[in-house]
Scaffold this motif. Structure first.
Motif, mmCIF file in Angstrom:
data_model
loop_
_atom_site.group_PDB
_atom_site.id
_atom_site.type_symbol
_atom_site.label_atom_id
_atom_site.label_comp_id
_atom_site.label_asym_id
_atom_site.label_seq_id
_atom_site.Cartn_x
_atom_site.Cartn_y
_atom_site.Cartn_z
ATOM 1 N N HIS A 540 0.711 -1.230 0.086
ATOM 2 C CA HIS A 540 -0.107 -0.010 -0.053
ATOM 3 C C HIS A 540 0.941 1.307 -0.103
ATOM 4 N N ALA A 544 -0.564 2.534 -3.315
ATOM 5 C CA ALA A 544 -1.614 3.240 -2.961
ATOM 6 C C ALA A 544 -1.141 4.676 -2.623
ATOM 7 N N LYS A 545 -0.247 4.747 -1.621
ATOM 8 C CA LYS A 545 0.134 5.916 -1.180
ATOM 9 C C LYS A 545 1.134 6.551 -2.144
ATOM 10 N N SER A 587 -6.093 -5.679 -3.372
ATOM 11 C CA SER A 587 -6.789 -4.470 -2.841
ATOM 12 C C SER A 587 -5.977 -3.191 -2.973
ATOM 13 N N VAL A 588 -4.857 -3.169 -3.247
ATOM 14 C CA VAL A 588 -4.203 -2.017 -3.516
ATOM 15 C C VAL A 588 -4.293 -1.514 -5.030
ATOM 16 N N ASP A 591 -7.604 0.228 -4.993
ATOM 17 C CA ASP A 591 -7.420 1.620 -4.585
ATOM 18 C C ASP A 591 -6.845 2.327 -5.894
ATOM 19 N N GLN A 592 -5.931 1.972 -6.551
ATOM 20 C CA GLN A 592 -5.395 2.765 -7.649
ATOM 21 C C GLN A 592 -6.438 3.089 -8.601
ATOM 22 N N HIS A 594 -9.410 3.169 -8.343
ATOM 23 C CA HIS A 594 -10.621 4.314 -7.747
ATOM 24 C C HIS A 594 -9.836 5.695 -7.754
ATOM 25 N N GLN A 595 -8.530 5.609 -7.566
ATOM 26 C CA GLN A 595 -8.068 6.953 -7.748
ATOM 27 C C GLN A 595 -8.275 7.488 -9.110
#
Length: 695
Positions: A540, A544-545, A587-588, A591-592, A594-595
């Protein structure tokens, strides 16, 4: 009916050998002179040699001239860059020359003087080489020679410097008449080895290549010594309080902050790539009291101002002025510059003049910080900056012994908007789809990232190869070409300071960033109960971060430029596909994904498009798979690791393996302009996985 066919003889072979020797000597001389920036600037000047070769049609010897063609560079000149003309036909043009008012017609006439296929296109300076009665001629643009050529009393100083060994030729626009002038003066002064051309440069001649080179160097070095011995110690005047160079770290930090703003201004009419220079030459010039007066006079040598424009834009604030004040003042000065440039065009344009090409500056000077130069690509931007450094050296030399006096503004316009210059521009190849765009790709030293960087560079983009491993980033960038094409930077995408530093390096290298690819990643494949917090946090943090930090910095810089831009996420089919033993990675990736949607909605008002690519497993060439992910996934699916790519291919609708190049193709499709009205899209690059279809 019979005919006599020309045949080879020992004499013919000897002429061919001698001609080859003439060409070899010319190339060697050209490369030697062009390798030293004290002698001439990049792509500036010409060299030539005359010799004899057998005409294959008549079998008779014919006098030829080999001369550097239009647009070539002496330092890298090869035989392919030479124009080859018949001297008898070139000399015959004197009798049909219609006069200075119609001398542009003579360039077309050069084509009728070509021998065989003619080689490179003859330049405007061909007459200078063909009409001077010497076997070898050099025309160069040394800073020392141009300093004398642009001094208010240049003719007097030339006599004092050289005596009668070098003669003065008053300013005349390059062309046939200038060739006639130099030939006449050379004829009238048999003792002379060359000439200083008012406002322009130098010309030297001799009967041998070796002596011609020696004469050129004698003129250049003698002028250098004269300026050094006679020159006053502060040619640019005393130091201007508050305009001295900032400390290096502070200077580069400020330059990186200003670069995207200035690039956006310089791209008002046409997108431009930028280059930053903070050499001592530039900083010393801007720290001195006379720099505003001298900068306003502009450059003089045609090669200079064709690339730097008639004059630079100069920030008139001290080095430590607040950043917001500097930005506001730059915007005001840009509006003034555009208005002044339009007025310059309208003062001198005639009904036959080409349309105004653009009113933005090519050179922007910021006291205490340095110089920003601009062009249609990084090389052009770099060369423009190099030419302005030449111009500073010229101004220093002229002011040291006299007063700098460039050619008249009207003469500059005649050359800048010359029909021949317009024709040269029209012959330039069409730009590539991503020309003028600057791309930053994370995780670009290997695998998918490297394939993306390679494709973007091939399509004309300047590329910043960002990777955790600085050495690998530098090596990958070097594979793409010179630093006019790509630079490598170290970047830990999970560290906000490191991300900001990478974007700062991009701004200093190319002026800003237009296209960002969030590709950096890693993967750890484990069942839920074996997945540790560290496994989760590491993935993440990087993806993600890391994507968030990179996109935030990209948006900040793109907003400062005001040119819009593209952000592309390399997500995964796993963003929508539920597979076993992959909780952290999948999961990550979700996340990407949806970013992409969130940022597309937020950044559209800035003209920034955000899209994604969802690949299936890319095994071959992938750093992730080579780092252990491949072995883990092979174990999950119960296949040998070397067969994992084939296994993935068999489960797809198309039955094809996905390679890094296929992902790069999707990035290009999203950013090359054909999908200019598309944002928030994810493109699957998975050869067809029904379970990963987007809904």
């Amino acid at each position: 009916m019979s005919a006599t066919r020309p045949h080879r003889t020992a004499e013919t072979d000897q002429e061919t050998t001698m001609a080859d020797s003439v060409i070899d000597d010319l190339i060697k001389r050209s490369n030697t002179l062009g390798a030293d920036p004290r002698n001439t600037n990049f792509a500036g000047g010409n060299t030539s040699a005359a010799g004899t070769r057998t005409d294959p049609v008549t079998g008779q010897p014919v006098e030829l001239l080999w001369v550097k063609g239009s647009g070539g560079d002496l330092g890298t000149l090869t035989e392919d860059g030479l124009a080859v003309l018949r001297l008898d036909r070139l000399h015959a043009l004197v009798d049909v020359y219609p006069g200075e008012e119609r001398e542009d017609e003579m360039v077309a006439a050069f084509d009728h003087c070509l021998f065989g296929k003619g080689g490179a296109a003859p330049s405007i300076d061909t007459a200078m080489h063909g009409l001077v009665r010497a076997a070898h001629v050099d025309h160069l643009h040394p800073d020392s020679g141009i300093a004398l050529a642009t001094a208010a009393d240049g003719e007097k100083l030339t006599r004092e410097c050289f005596g009668d060994r070098v003669v003065w030729v008053p300013w005349r626009r390059p062309g046939f008449q200038l060739g006639l002038d130099i030939a006449a003066i050379a004829e009238e002064n048999p003792q002379a080895i060359g000439a200083v051309l008012g406002g322009h440069g130098i010309t030297a001649w001799a009967d041998t290549s070796e002596q011609c080179q020696a004469n050129s160097l004698e003129i250049i070095r003698t002028a250098e010594a004269f300026l050094a011995e006679r020159g006053r110690p502060e040619p640019f005047g005393p130091a201007l309080e508050g305009y001295g160079a900032l400390p290096e770290e502070q200077r580069r930090e400020r330059a990186a902050a200003l670069a995207p703003v200035i690039r956006g201004l310089a791209s008002t009419d046409h997108p431009q790539v930028g280059r930053f220079t903070d050499s001592d030459v530039v900083l010393d010039f801007l720290a001195a009291a006379e720099h505003p007066r001298l900068a306003a006079l502009g450059t003089s040598c045609p090669d200079h101002f064709l690339r730097t424009k008639v004059r630079p834009m100069v920030l008139d604030l001290p080095a430590d002025a607040p950043l917001e004040d500097a930005v506001a003042r730059l915007r005001e000065l840009h509006e003034e510059y555009r208005a002044e440039y339009r007025a310059y065009y309208e003062r001198h344009a005639t009904p036959d003049s080409p349309a105004m090409r653009g009113a933005d500056p090519a050179i922007v000077l910021v006291p205490g910080v340095g110089m920003f130069s601009f062009g249609k690509d990084a090389k052009t931007a770099r060369v423009a900056g190099e030419f302005y450094v030449n111009a500073i050296n010229v101004m220093r030399g002229a002011e040291a012994v006299s007063t700098y006096r460039p050619i008249e503004e009207s003469e500059k316009f005649r050359i800048e908007y010359w029909a021949l210059e317009e024709a040269k521009l029209a012959r330039m190849p069409e730009p590539k789809p991503l020309a003028t765009r600057v791309a930053l790709v994370t995780g670009a030293a290997s695998g998918i990232g490297k394939a993306i960087a390679t494709r973007l560079a091939a399509e004309g983009a300047c590329v910043v190869v960002a990777d955790l491993d600085a050495g690998k980033a530098a090596d990958a960038a070097a594979e793409l070409g010179s630093n006019d094409v790509a630079v490598g930077v170290s970047c830990d995408v999970s560290d906000a300071v490191a991300v900001a530093a990478a974007f700062a390096e991009a701004a200093l290298a190319f002026g800003g960033v237009d296209l960002v690819v969030n590709n950096a990643g890693l993967s750890i494949s484990k069942p839920l109960l074996e997945t540790t917090e560290r496994d989760w946090d590491l993935q993440h943090d990087v993806m993600a971060k890391g994507s968030f930090l990179v996109s935030r910095e990209a948006a900040r810089l793109m907003s400062a430029q005001g040119l819009g831009g593209d952000i592309v996420y390399i997500a995964s089919k796993n963003a929508v596909f539920a597979g076993p033993n992959n909780i952290a990675y999948s999961s990550v990736k979700a996340d990407q994904a949806h970013q992409v949607r969130l940022l597309a909605a937020e950044l559209g008002s800035e003209g920034i498009r955000v899209n994604g690519v969802n690949p299936d497993g890319v095994v071959r060439g992938s750093g992730i798979f080579a780092g252990g992910w491949g072995a883990q996934r092979a174990k999950v699916y119960g296949v040998p690791e070397e067969e994992l790519g084939a296994f993935y291919a068999k489960r797809t609708i198309l039955g094809r393996e996905v390679l890094p190049e296929h992902v790069a193709n999707a990035v290009f499709a999203l950013t090359a302009g054909e999908l200019s009205h598309t944002t928030g899209l994810h493109i699957p690059v998975d050869a067809g996985v029904a379970a990963a279809f987007l809904r």
